[in-house]
Structure formats: structure tokens, C-alpha cells
Enzyme design. Structure first.
Site, PDB file in Angstrom:
ATOM      1  N   HIS A   1      14.703  40.919  50.892  1.00  0.00           N
ATOM      2  CA  HIS A   1      15.392  40.599  51.675  1.00  0.00           C
ATOM      3  C   HIS A   1      16.592  39.532  52.035  1.00  0.00           C
ATOM      4  O   HIS A   1      16.883  38.881  51.273  1.00  0.00           O
ATOM      5  CB  HIS A   1      14.416  38.872  51.899  1.00  0.00           C
ATOM      6  CG  HIS A   1      12.536  39.469  52.736  1.00  0.00           C
ATOM      7  ND1 HIS A   1      11.683  38.831  52.221  1.00  0.00           N
ATOM      8  CD2 HIS A   1      12.415  40.807  53.231  1.00  0.00           C
ATOM      9  CE1 HIS A   1      10.442  39.453  53.181  1.00  0.00           C
ATOM     10  NE2 HIS A   1      10.983  40.366  53.080  1.00  0.00           N
TER      11      HIS A   1
ATOM     12  N   GLU B   1       3.254  46.337  53.195  1.00  0.00           N
ATOM     13  CA  GLU B   1       3.782  47.571  53.634  1.00  0.00           C
ATOM     14  C   GLU B   1       3.653  48.548  53.385  1.00  0.00           C
ATOM     15  O   GLU B   1       4.436  49.857  53.423  1.00  0.00           O
ATOM     16  CB  GLU B   1       6.125  47.152  53.852  1.00  0.00           C
ATOM     17  CG  GLU B   1       6.121  45.800  53.453  1.00  0.00           C
ATOM     18  CD  GLU B   1       6.670  45.663  55.197  1.00  0.00           C
ATOM     19  OE1 GLU B   1       6.165  46.648  56.169  1.00  0.00           O
ATOM     20  OE2 GLU B   1       6.284  44.492  56.302  1.00  0.00           O
TER      21      GLU B   1
ATOM     22  N   HIS C   1      14.989  40.754  59.549  1.00  0.00           N
ATOM     23  CA  HIS C   1      13.306  40.495  58.544  1.00  0.00           C
ATOM     24  C   HIS C   1      14.032  41.271  56.818  1.00  0.00           C
ATOM     25  O   HIS C   1      14.355  40.183  56.278  1.00  0.00           O
ATOM     26  CB  HIS C   1      12.274  41.823  58.803  1.00  0.00           C
ATOM     27  CG  HIS C   1      10.998  41.624  57.778  1.00  0.00           C
ATOM     28  ND1 HIS C   1      10.101  42.465  58.201  1.00  0.00           N
ATOM     29  CD2 HIS C   1      10.777  41.239  56.220  1.00  0.00           C
ATOM     30  CE1 HIS C   1       9.479  42.301  56.650  1.00  0.00           C
ATOM     31  NE2 HIS C   1      10.365  41.566  55.927  1.00  0.00           N
TER      32      HIS C   1
ATOM     33  N   HIS D   1      12.021  47.720  49.415  1.00  0.00           N
ATOM     34  CA  HIS D   1      12.328  46.759  51.342  1.00  0.00           C
ATOM     35  C   HIS D   1      12.482  45.762  50.187  1.00  0.00           C
ATOM     36  O   HIS D   1      11.690  45.114  49.201  1.00  0.00           O
ATOM     37  CB  HIS D   1      11.123  47.084  51.670  1.00  0.00           C
ATOM     38  CG  HIS D   1      11.213  45.791  52.448  1.00  0.00           C
ATOM     39  ND1 HIS D   1      12.092  44.874  53.556  1.00  0.00           N
ATOM     40  CD2 HIS D   1      10.217  44.518  52.451  1.00  0.00           C
ATOM     41  CE1 HIS D   1      11.699  44.238  53.990  1.00  0.00           C
ATOM     42  NE2 HIS D   1      10.256  43.750  53.729  1.00  0.00           N
TER      43      HIS D   1
HETATM   44  P1  13P Z   1       3.754  42.255  50.394  1.00  0.00           P
HETATM   45  O1  13P Z   1       3.340  40.819  49.990  1.00  0.00           O
HETATM   46  O2  13P Z   1       2.469  42.465  50.588  1.00  0.00           O
HETATM   47  O3  13P Z   1       4.219  43.358  49.537  1.00  0.00           O
HETATM   48  O4  13P Z   1       5.045  41.555  51.997  1.00  0.00           O
HETATM   49  C1  13P Z   1       5.857  41.444  50.672  1.00  0.00           C
HETATM   50  C2  13P Z   1       7.298  41.613  52.503  1.00  0.00           C
HETATM   51  O5  13P Z   1       8.700  41.441  52.436  1.00  0.00           O
HETATM   52  C3  13P Z   1       6.509  42.176  53.913  1.00  0.00           C
HETATM   53  O6  13P Z   1       7.402  42.082  54.966  1.00  0.00           O
HETATM   54 ZN    ZN Z   2       9.976  42.150  54.189  1.00  0.00          ZN
END
Ligand code: 13P
Ligand code: ZN
Length: 263
Positions: free
Chosen positions: A140, A115, A210, A138
Site C-alpha cells: 500500500h 489475496e 487500494h 502487494h
Molecule cells: P492479508 O492480511 O489477508 O494479507 O490482507 C492484507 C491486504 O493488503 C489485503 O489487500
Molecule cells: Zn491490500
């Protein structure tokens, strides 16, 4: 490597928050990524580091980041291991060549998150704003992501109002609410651009189906906003699970909060 006090504090903060992301169940496998602009803290020790990896071209030039340094978690790296062994799972990168490429300068050749286009594009935007925002997260978060699977919640500020109304803290500590970025391919420039388009208005946006993406003056502040919004989402879903639609605070009660806290 011996980092100065400020950089060591940023590393400690990232590892602390990475641990929370894992404990909260928001960081399955390698889910999520964190970055922090440490340019203001860079010293001779960092300047004298010779590149370990790169240069790697960036998908588009970010001129105003040329010469900047970032702490950034590695692609494929697990947040639980960022917590326990931070510098084995993230790197310090330096942007070179008028913003066209980066090199890894410390501590190991840990390739940055997929990202990176979103993180760096957002850092470029934040640097332009010049208000001391240096952190990007970022992650989830389960309930917030679940809510983005419902069309009605994707309309502008529907979720902000709903989440604000669940508990006074959310109205007080996430006064800008939450923006919605329609689904885009993870890691894409389209996702980066759609995110930046909302950051004039919001500090936290949800990437449809996402995750969450937050900016702040530091990583703790960015995490706290996602955490607070997530608490509201959990309260809403707990009400639904008990068989009722939570009433929510009234507009008058929220207006009262707005005035009381100068929001
Ligand atoms: P990375 O492991 O590349 O940081 O990706 C994780 C992710 O949440 C992608 O949206
Ligand atoms: Zn992600």
C-alpha cells in the site's frame, strides 16, 4: 526446519523486503502480502512434510499449479513481524488435486493471505509464461495510492508517462510503466482477473484506491520497481507541495534515455 539454500534465500529475501515495506509506511497493520513460487527448489525434505492444515478448496481450479509449492505470507499478519520472525508469519503451501485445493506443509499452520486468489491466479499465469518470474508483492504505497484517487491519472499510461518524466531512473528501471486496475473488492477473483489482464503489458499495476501489485523474477526485483515508481510519485507531490507542477523531462529527453538504455 532445515531448508535448502535456495528456499532459505527466498525466506531471507521475503523477510528483508517485508521490513522495507513496514519502514516505508506502506504496511499499516496487516497491509500487503508476498508470495514466491519455490517449486523449482522443492526437495525431499519438503516432499516428506505431512500436511499441517487443509486441504482448503481454491475458488477455481488452477491446473498448471498442481504439485507446486509457494511461500506465502499469512492473512492478518504484520509485515514488520514477517521481517523479524518470517516462518511464524508465513507458510509453505502445496497445491493439490489438479489445482483444486492447497495444504499447508510448513512450518506452522499460518493461513495464507486473503489475496491468495490474486497471488495464485497470477502465479498460474506466470507459470504458463515460463519466463522465470516467481515473485508477487502487494503493498500500500502512500503516494501511488493517492494518485489513483484522481480520475485523470486512471487513463491508460497517463501515470506511466508522468512518473517516467520525474527522474531518469524510473524510465530506465520501470520501462513497462504502470497499469491501472479499476477498483475491485479486495481478495476477489474479479480483482485477480483484472490484474492478469494487464500483466502481458506491465510488471507493476496499481489497484485503484487500494495498492500496488508487482511481479518479478524475485521479490527484490518486484519491490525495486514499486520503490522506483514511488520515488517518482513523491517527487511529483513534492513539487505540487512547493506550489508548482513539476515540469518533467521532455519527450525528447525520455526518447534519448530509451535509446541510450535500449529500453
Ligand atoms: P492479508 O492480511 O489477508 O494479507 O490482507 C492484507 C491486504 O493488503 C489485503 O489487500
Ligand atoms: Zn491490500
Amino acid at each position: 526446519m532445515e531448508y535448502n539454500e535456495n528456499i532459505a534465500a527466498c525466506i531471507a529475501e521475503i523477510s528483508e523486503i517485508a521490513g522495507y515495506l513496514w519502514q516505508k509506511g506502506w504496511a499499516e497493520r496487516n497491509g500487503g502480502n508476498i508470495s514466491c513460487n519455490i517449486t523449482d527448489f522443492a526437495d525431499d525434505v519438503l516432499a516428506e512434510c505431512s500436511p499441517l492444515y487443509g486441504p482448503v478448496s481454491l475458488p477455481r481450479p488452477l491446473e498448471n499449479l498442481s504439485g507446486n509449492y509457494f511461500l506465502v505470507t499469512g492473512t492478518g499478519r504484520r509485515m514488520r513481524y514477517v521481517a523479524s520472525a518470517p516462518m511464524d508469519n508465513m507458510a509453505i503451501i502445496k497445491i493439490l488435486d489438479g489445482g483444486r485445493s492447497y495444504v499447508i506443509v510448513a512450518e506452522k499452520a499460518v493461513v495464507p493471505t486473503s489475496e491468495l486468489p490474486s497471488h495464485l491466479s497470477v502465479h498460474s499465469y506466470l507459470a504458463g509464461r515460463g519466463d522465470g518470474y516467481r515473485a508477487v508483492i502487494h503493498t500500500h504505497p502512500i503516494e501511488l495510492v493517492a494518485m489513483t484517487h484522481h480520475k485523470a491519472f486512471l487513463e491508460k499510461d497517463v501515470l506511466s508517462r508522468l512518473l517516467w518524466s520525474m527522474i531518469p531512473e524510473t524510465r530506465a528501471f520501470c520501462p513497462k510503466g504502470v497499469g491501472i486496475v479499476p477498483y475491485q473488492l479486495p481478495g476477489s477473483l474479479a480483482l485477480a482477473d483484472a490484474t492478469i489482464a494487464l500483466l502481458d503489458e506491465y510488471d507493476v499495476v496499481l489497484w485503484e484506491k487500494h495498492g500496488a501489485f508487482a511481479v518479478g523474477k524475485n521479490v527484490v526485483e518486484a519491490f525495486d520497481m514499486i520503490d522506483t515508481l514511488s520515488k517518482s510519485a513523491q517527487i511529483y507531490m513534492s513539487g505540487r507541495a512547493m506550489g508548482f507542477v513539476p515540469e518533467g523531462m521532455t519527450d525528447a529527453q525520455m526518447q534519448e534515455l530509451k535509446q541510450a538504455f535500449n529500453l
